[in-house]
Design an enzyme around this catalytic site. Structure first.
Site, PDB file in Angstrom:
ATOM      1  N   ASP A  42       0.809  -1.220   0.000  1.00 43.99           N
ATOM      2  CA  ASP A  42       0.000   0.000   0.000  1.00 43.99           C
ATOM      3  C   ASP A  42       0.841   1.268   0.000  1.00 43.99           C
ATOM      4  O   ASP A  42       0.311   2.373   0.134  1.00 43.99           O
ATOM      5  CB  ASP A  42      -0.962   0.011   1.192  1.00 43.99           C
ATOM      6  N   LYS A 197      10.266  42.409  -9.534  1.00 47.04           N
ATOM      7  CA  LYS A 197       9.265  41.503 -10.105  1.00 47.04           C
ATOM      8  C   LYS A 197       8.016  41.489  -9.246  1.00 47.04           C
ATOM      9  O   LYS A 197       8.012  41.936  -8.099  1.00 47.04           O
ATOM     10  CB  LYS A 197       9.829  40.082 -10.210  1.00 47.04           C
ATOM     11  N   ASP A 227      13.133  26.258  -9.043  1.00 49.27           N
ATOM     12  CA  ASP A 227      12.033  25.303  -9.116  1.00 49.27           C
ATOM     13  C   ASP A 227      11.572  25.178 -10.562  1.00 49.27           C
ATOM     14  O   ASP A 227      12.113  24.399 -11.336  1.00 49.27           O
ATOM     15  CB  ASP A 227      10.904  25.740  -8.187  1.00 49.27           C
ATOM     16  N   THR A 228      10.599  25.976 -11.001  1.00 45.92           N
ATOM     17  CA  THR A 228      10.153  25.906 -12.389  1.00 45.92           C
ATOM     18  C   THR A 228      10.995  26.774 -13.314  1.00 45.92           C
ATOM     19  O   THR A 228      10.832  26.718 -14.529  1.00 45.92           O
ATOM     20  CB  THR A 228       8.685  26.336 -12.508  1.00 45.92           C
TER      21      THR A 228
END
Length: 320
Positions: A42, A197, A227-228
């Site tokens: 599981d 920004k 990150d991205t």
């Protein structure tokens, strides 16, 4: 049984940081101890430690990177196993601290997940945490046990010197990173610039302007993580439009989610310099990428912890 200056020690690698742990093992001359990490049908995590840890100072190397919840739960269960096996000390080497970006309440009814992780690690039985470049230094205050926040900055200083990057300005991708940019710039007496920004929603940013002069300069962007890569992609584009020459990117933690690799490889960076705090698969590597190892830094930190020596000398650039 490994002895270090008369102390019984054990070094373990969990699944997120096996290569880094092996490097640390080789540098220390301490073999990795055996353990088995398994999954039940599981998905529950199972742990078995192959050798005694009773009375030992134990070091466990595990970044809580993607999949964050899997690696964090694996670490917590392993700490519990060590505690119940009568380890004398449980030192967690966690180069990347998952959930570190959730360090405060920015909106009503939000969690402070970085504090929750600190509580979980402490409740499980950790006696010391060793991290690298926490997203917010105040996370150290979430712990009631010793925590050492190592810094990658001296490694970046050394890289800039060795590659002879000159005529450069250090760029912070946002206002919050200005102090970090200043620390990188100071040994070289370089100027800094700041990307102004706004972030309309998570993982989305828009460049409003550049504070500082970058025309005709090489630019070195510094951040704690990618990150991205939306922020640094836009920053690189804005710097190029403002007349910058070569643009370099430095960051400690290579999360590289979603479109990050495509953005970093097409933004126009001369080099993207990251550490191996998070192990990258081959699918996330690209031509401009250079990886600096933190194995030496971590091994020196462990040596100093074992010898009861201060870690502050590791924070200083050799240039100073």
């Amino acid at each position: 049984m490994a002895l270090y200056h008369g102390e019984k020690i054990k070094l373990f690698a969990l699944t997120a940081s096996e290569k880094l742990a092996k490097e640390v093992s080789d540098l220390l001359g301490v073999p990795l101890s055996g353990c088995q990490i398994s999954r039940f049908a599981d998905g529950e995590v199972g742990v078995n430690i192959d050798e005694t840890v009773r009375g030992h100072k134990v070091f466990v190397v595990q970044s809580t990177s993607s999949p964050v919840n899997e690696h964090l739960m694996e670490l917590l269960i392993f700490i519990d196993a060590l505690k119940r096996a009568s380890a004398r000390e449980i030192n967690i080497v966690m180069p990347y601290y998952g959930y570190s970006r959730q360090d405060r309440k920015a909106k009503s009814r939000e969690p402070i997940s970085a504090k929750l992780v600190a509580d979980l690690l402490t409740a499980a039985g950790a006696t010391r945490i060793i991290c690298l470049d926490l997203h917010a230094p105040q996370i150290q205050g979430f712990f009631n046990i010793p925590i050492d926040n190592l810094q990658g900055m001296p490694l970046f200083h050394k890289y800039i010197e060795e590659k002879k990057i000159d005529n450069f300005v250090v760029v912070s991708p946002d206002h919050g990173g200005a102090a970090r940019a200043r620390r990188l710039a100071e040994p070289f007496e370089a100027d800094i610039a700041i990307i102004d920004k706004r972030r309309p929603r998570p993982n989305v940013s828009e460049v409003m302007g550049i504070i500082g002069n970058v025309e005709g300069k090489n630019c070195v962007i510094i951040d704690d993580l990618i990150d991205t890569a939306g922020t640094v992609y836009n920053a690189c584009q804005a710097l190029k439009k403002a007349g910058a020459q070569k643009v370099y990117m430095f960051a400690s933690h290579a999360i590289l989610s979603g479109p990050a690799v495509e953005r970093l490889s097409t933004a126009g960076f001369e080099k993207v310099v990251l550490t191996n705090s998070i192990e990258l698969p081959d699918s996330k590597k690209f031509p401009q990428l250079e990886i600096i190892s933190i194995g030496g830094l971590i091994s020196k930190a462990i040596e100093r912890v074992l010898d009861d020596l201060p870690l502050s000398p590791l924070f200083d650039s050799e240039r100073k």
